[in-house]
Design an enzyme around this catalytic site. Structure first.
Site, PDB file in Angstrom:
ATOM      1  N   ASP A 284     -10.635   2.782   4.445  1.00  0.00           N
ATOM      2  CA  ASP A 284     -10.899   1.352   4.294  1.00  0.00           C
ATOM      3  C   ASP A 284     -12.408   1.095   4.223  1.00  0.00           C
ATOM      4  O   ASP A 284     -12.833  -0.003   3.872  1.00  0.00           O
ATOM      5  CB  ASP A 284     -10.297   0.570   5.473  1.00  0.00           C
ATOM      6  CG  ASP A 284      -9.048  -0.207   5.067  1.00  0.00           C
ATOM      7  OD1 ASP A 284      -8.879  -0.470   3.857  1.00  0.00           O
ATOM      8  OD2 ASP A 284      -8.246  -0.550   5.951  1.00  0.00           O
TER       9      ASP A 284
ATOM     10  N   LYS B 191       0.840  -1.206   0.000  1.00  0.00           N
ATOM     11  CA  LYS B 191       0.000   0.000   0.000  1.00  0.00           C
ATOM     12  C   LYS B 191       0.876   1.257   0.000  1.00  0.00           C
ATOM     13  O   LYS B 191       0.608   2.220  -0.722  1.00  0.00           O
ATOM     14  CB  LYS B 191      -0.952  -0.023   1.215  1.00  0.00           C
ATOM     15  CG  LYS B 191      -2.022  -1.101   1.086  1.00  0.00           C
ATOM     16  CD  LYS B 191      -2.796  -1.352   2.364  1.00  0.00           C
ATOM     17  CE  LYS B 191      -3.711  -2.570   2.187  1.00  0.00           C
ATOM     18  NZ  LYS B 191      -4.441  -2.924   3.408  1.00  0.00           N
TER      19      LYS B 191
ATOM     20  N   GLN C 177      -4.201  -1.722   9.718  1.00  0.00           N
ATOM     21  CA  GLN C 177      -4.144  -3.047   9.091  1.00  0.00           C
ATOM     22  C   GLN C 177      -4.686  -4.106  10.053  1.00  0.00           C
ATOM     23  O   GLN C 177      -4.227  -4.209  11.188  1.00  0.00           O
ATOM     24  CB  GLN C 177      -2.684  -3.363   8.690  1.00  0.00           C
ATOM     25  CG  GLN C 177      -2.524  -4.646   7.905  1.00  0.00           C
ATOM     26  CD  GLN C 177      -3.209  -4.610   6.530  1.00  0.00           C
ATOM     27  OE1 GLN C 177      -3.183  -3.608   5.826  1.00  0.00           O
ATOM     28  NE2 GLN C 177      -3.844  -5.706   6.147  1.00  0.00           N
TER      29      GLN C 177
END
Ligand code: NAD
Length: 291
Positions: A119, A52, A96
């Protein structure tokens, strides 16, 4: 059978974003800035976050990686998130997953400012998605929608089966595919671990999204000829012939299923790169909306 090449489609998304970022720079405007939080030493998580961060660099975004030991307390983590929420330089925040067992994921997700929740896991954004309002769509299902769009896969009126009902993949995927949108308009069946006769459901599907996390679960006997198969699963299995000591397996038994399909995603190189492309799109959108 044709391949839904996630690397190629993600590259197309990134190229467009790169041009848009160059334009922002030229106009002296703010460039998108993503903050990624990585906790502990889970190898797969570290790989995903690294990918990412790399994608941010390639696209001209700014990224900040914050790494913490798995001993970090929930309170300390929530404080870090509050700091990032307040920091006007940061446009997007991602934590994450999975988190260490002593930290409740729900609490962490809820702590992120919905305007920076790139997200798309915050209940506010999930609610907006359900109602078809503009917000942040969870990156993996969003990436799959972008992949369907890139390859102009006809979805209207099709029977779609989604296997898996997680809040981050299966459930939002089922909602997006059933939505009144160009890549939606499917009649969706959401299957899960308690579904009976899964094979019968799959056999009737024009589109299957497999997101259950069981390597090579979907076999040829479950596929209708000509189906479009999207493999979300990524599982590391030991493989001593590889330098890394492992290989990645999807939820689909590719060798037997692929010949029956009209389109299929590979693993790796299918949904994974699209998840990152969607995250970048969300971060760009967050930056635009905030400035
Ligand atoms: P999860 O464990 O949260 O959910 C799995 C779901 O599968 C559950 O809802 C469960 O009901 C269902 N399930 C389990 N066994 C089943 C069975 N035998 N039959 C039918 N349904 C069954 O997993 P998740 O977070 O949704 O992730 C699923 C997979 O996707 C994992 O392999 C994960 O690594 C992968 N993933 C990939 C990406 C990507 O970018 N490619 C992103 C997120 C997750």
């Amino acid at each position: 059978m044709k391949i839904l090449d996630g690397k190629l489609a993600a590259q197309a998304v990134k190229e467009k974003l790169k041009i848009a970022v160059e334009k922002l720079k030229a106009e002296g405007k703010k460039v998108p800035h993503l903050a990624a939080i990585l906790i502990g030493d889970n190898g797969a998580s570290a790989t995903y976050v690294a990918a990412k961060v790399k994608a941010c660099e390639e696209t001209g975004f700014i990224s900040t990686l914050l790494r913490y030991d798995s001993s970090i307390t929930a309170t300390q983590l929530l404080e870090k998130i509050t700091e990032l929420n307040k920091n006007s330089a940061i446009d997007g925040i991602l934590v994450q997953l999975p988190l260490p067992a002593h930290i409740a994921e729900e609490e962490v997700i809820k702590a992120i400012d919905p305007a920076k929740d790139v997200d798309g896991f915050h209940p506010v954004n999930l609610g907006k998605m359900v109602q078809g309002q503009s917000g942040f769509i969870p990156a993996t299902p969003y990436g799959i929608m972008l992949l369907l769009e890139h390859y102009q896969i006809e979805t209207t009126g099709k029977n779609a089966v989604v296997i898996g009902r997680s809040n981050i993949v299966g459930r939002p995927m089922s909602i997006l595919l059933s939505g009144n949108t160009p890549q939606g308009n499917c009649t969706v069946t959401l299957c899960h671990s308690r579904t009976k006769e899964l094979e019968t459901h799959c056999k009737q599907a024009d589109i299957i999204v497999a997101a259950l996390g069981k390597p090579e679960f979907l076999q040829a006997n479950m596929i209708k000829k000509g189906a479009v198969v999207i493999d979300v699963g990524i599982t590391r299995v030991n493989d001593n012939t590889k330098k890394s000591g492992f290989r990645l397996l999807g939820d689909v038994h590719f060798e037997s299923v692929a010949p029956l399909c009209s389109w299929i995603t590979p693993v790796p190189g299918g949904v994974g790169p699209m998840t990152i492309a969607a995250l970048l799109k969300n971060t760009f959108q967050a930056c635009q909306q905030r400035h």
